[in-house]
Structures are given as C-alpha cells and as structure tokens.
Design a protein around this motif. Structure first.
Motif, mmCIF file in Angstrom:
data_model
loop_
_atom_site.group_PDB
_atom_site.id
_atom_site.type_symbol
_atom_site.label_atom_id
_atom_site.label_comp_id
_atom_site.label_asym_id
_atom_site.label_seq_id
_atom_site.Cartn_x
_atom_site.Cartn_y
_atom_site.Cartn_z
ATOM 1 N N GLY A 105 0.818 -1.211 0.000
ATOM 2 C CA GLY A 105 0.000 0.000 0.000
ATOM 3 C C GLY A 105 0.845 1.251 0.000
ATOM 4 N N LEU A 106 0.162 2.365 -0.005
ATOM 5 C CA LEU A 106 0.830 3.654 0.000
ATOM 6 C C LEU A 106 0.912 4.191 1.420
ATOM 7 N N PRO A 107 1.908 5.016 1.699
ATOM 8 C CA PRO A 107 1.983 5.592 3.045
ATOM 9 C C PRO A 107 0.803 6.528 3.296
ATOM 10 N N HIS A 108 0.360 6.588 4.531
ATOM 11 C CA HIS A 108 -0.767 7.435 4.912
ATOM 12 C C HIS A 108 -0.363 8.898 4.859
ATOM 13 N N GLU A 109 -1.220 9.705 4.260
ATOM 14 C CA GLU A 109 -1.019 11.147 4.241
ATOM 15 C C GLU A 109 -2.276 11.792 4.801
ATOM 16 N N PRO A 110 -2.131 12.673 5.781
ATOM 17 C CA PRO A 110 -3.317 13.335 6.326
ATOM 18 C C PRO A 110 -4.005 14.198 5.260
ATOM 19 N N ALA A 111 -5.309 14.307 5.366
ATOM 20 C CA ALA A 111 -6.077 15.115 4.420
ATOM 21 C C ALA A 111 -5.687 16.576 4.546
ATOM 22 N N THR A 112 -5.564 17.233 3.415
ATOM 23 C CA THR A 112 -5.192 18.649 3.427
ATOM 24 C C THR A 112 -6.388 19.549 3.146
ATOM 25 N N THR A 113 -7.549 18.960 2.829
ATOM 26 C CA THR A 113 -8.736 19.766 2.575
ATOM 27 C C THR A 113 -9.662 19.701 3.779
ATOM 28 N N ASN A 114 -10.480 20.699 3.897
ATOM 29 C CA ASN A 114 -11.428 20.763 5.007
ATOM 30 C C ASN A 114 -12.820 20.473 4.448
ATOM 31 N N ILE A 115 -13.254 19.223 4.533
ATOM 32 C CA ILE A 115 -14.558 18.820 4.006
ATOM 33 C C ILE A 115 -15.582 18.881 5.136
ATOM 34 N N SER A 116 -16.723 19.458 4.831
ATOM 35 C CA SER A 116 -17.794 19.621 5.813
ATOM 36 C C SER A 116 -18.305 18.269 6.300
ATOM 37 N N PRO A 117 -18.451 18.100 7.614
ATOM 38 C CA PRO A 117 -19.050 16.851 8.128
ATOM 39 C C PRO A 117 -20.474 16.636 7.608
ATOM 40 N N ALA A 118 -21.221 17.730 7.395
ATOM 41 C CA ALA A 118 -22.579 17.610 6.862
ATOM 42 C C ALA A 118 -22.537 17.021 5.458
ATOM 43 N N LEU A 119 -21.583 17.444 4.638
ATOM 44 C CA LEU A 119 -21.449 16.908 3.288
ATOM 45 C C LEU A 119 -21.106 15.425 3.321
ATOM 46 N N LEU A 120 -20.221 15.033 4.222
ATOM 47 C CA LEU A 120 -19.858 13.621 4.339
ATOM 48 C C LEU A 120 -21.051 12.769 4.752
ATOM 49 N N ARG A 121 -21.874 13.272 5.696
ATOM 50 C CA ARG A 121 -23.071 12.533 6.112
ATOM 51 C C ARG A 121 -24.056 12.390 4.953
ATOM 52 N N VAL A 122 -24.280 13.490 4.225
ATOM 53 C CA VAL A 122 -25.217 13.452 3.098
ATOM 54 C C VAL A 122 -24.725 12.471 2.032
ATOM 55 N N LEU A 123 -23.455 12.520 1.699
ATOM 56 C CA LEU A 123 -22.916 11.595 0.698
ATOM 57 C C LEU A 123 -23.080 10.144 1.137
ATOM 58 N N GLY A 124 -22.844 9.877 2.416
ATOM 59 C CA GLY A 124 -23.003 8.518 2.930
ATOM 60 C C GLY A 124 -24.439 8.033 2.824
ATOM 61 N N VAL A 125 -25.382 8.890 3.175
ATOM 62 C CA VAL A 125 -26.795 8.496 3.122
ATOM 63 C C VAL A 125 -27.258 8.334 1.679
ATOM 64 N N VAL A 126 -26.852 9.251 0.807
ATOM 65 C CA VAL A 126 -27.265 9.155 -0.593
ATOM 66 C C VAL A 126 -26.725 7.869 -1.223
ATOM 67 N N CYS A 127 -25.513 7.496 -0.871
ATOM 68 C CA CYS A 127 -24.942 6.253 -1.419
ATOM 69 C C CYS A 127 -25.696 5.027 -0.908
ATOM 70 N N GLY A 128 -26.254 5.091 0.295
ATOM 71 C CA GLY A 128 -26.958 3.945 0.859
ATOM 72 C C GLY A 128 -28.452 3.929 0.590
ATOM 73 N N ASP A 129 -29.140 5.021 0.884
ATOM 74 C CA ASP A 129 -30.601 5.076 0.772
ATOM 75 C C ASP A 129 -31.062 6.146 -0.197
ATOM 76 N N GLY A 130 -30.189 6.582 -1.064
ATOM 77 C CA GLY A 130 -30.529 7.679 -1.956
ATOM 78 C C GLY A 130 -30.696 7.255 -3.388
ATOM 79 N N HIS A 131 -31.026 8.254 -4.189
ATOM 80 C CA HIS A 131 -31.281 8.024 -5.606
ATOM 81 C C HIS A 131 -30.966 9.308 -6.359
ATOM 82 N N LEU A 132 -30.281 9.198 -7.481
ATOM 83 C CA LEU A 132 -30.047 10.307 -8.389
ATOM 84 C C LEU A 132 -30.954 10.092 -9.586
ATOM 85 N N SER A 133 -31.763 11.116 -9.916
ATOM 86 C CA SER A 133 -32.700 10.958 -11.026
ATOM 87 C C SER A 133 -31.956 10.709 -12.331
ATOM 88 N N GLN A 134 -32.662 10.171 -13.300
ATOM 89 C CA GLN A 134 -32.053 9.801 -14.577
ATOM 90 C C GLN A 134 -31.439 11.012 -15.278
#
Length: 87
Positions: free
Chosen positions: A8-37
């Motif tokens: 594997g590759l060595p671990h590098e800490p994230a350099t961007t500041n991603i919103s926790p709300a965005l991460l939660r939304v992405l997780g839910v959309v991937c599991g129980d969500g739907h993107l229209s056609q």
C-alpha cells in the motif's frame, strides 16, 4: 507463482477541510438515496422522522432547499419520508 506483496501507500493526512454535513449526506445518498435519470434531483428515503430531520438540516446547512414528501405504505409499515433537492 511468486508475486511480491503489495504494502500500500503511506498514509497522508487530508489537506482539505470537508464539511461533516457533506460527508453525512454523501453517505446516506450512497446507501438510501437516488439520483434521477436526468441528474437534476437527489432523493433520500427513510422511515425515521429523526433521520429525516437530521438530513434536512444537513442539506439546508449546505445551501439546498429541501422538499419533503410522505407516503403511507402497507398496513403495519411505517410511513416513508422522501427528502429531495433539485439542482
């Protein structure tokens, strides 16, 4: 067959500041969500009022206007809550 072990590759800490709300939304959309056609609407489905409130709050904090629909399903099933945002 002799194959070298991939370590594997060595671990590098994230350099961007991603919103926790965005991460939660992405997780839910991937599991129980739907993107229209046509790609212009994201929908999230849940039967939990608390989850719906939490997701709506996260989406609004990201600047989206949230639509809410609710439908009664078969007997002995909890109602389904449909949250959606349009582009």
């Amino acid at each position: 067959v002799a194959v070298p072990v991939f370590r594997g590759l060595p671990h590098e800490p994230a350099t961007t500041n991603i919103s926790p709300a965005l991460l939660r939304v992405l997780g839910v959309v991937c599991g129980d969500g739907h993107l229209s056609q046509n790609g212009k609407r994201v929908s999230i489905y849940t039967t939990s009022e608390q989850d719906a409130i939490s997701m709506a709050t996260d989406l609004e904090s990201l600047g989206y206007k949230v639509g809410v629909g609710k439908r009664q399903r078969k007997e002995h099933y909890r109602p389904e809550i449909h949250l959606y945002v349009n582009s």
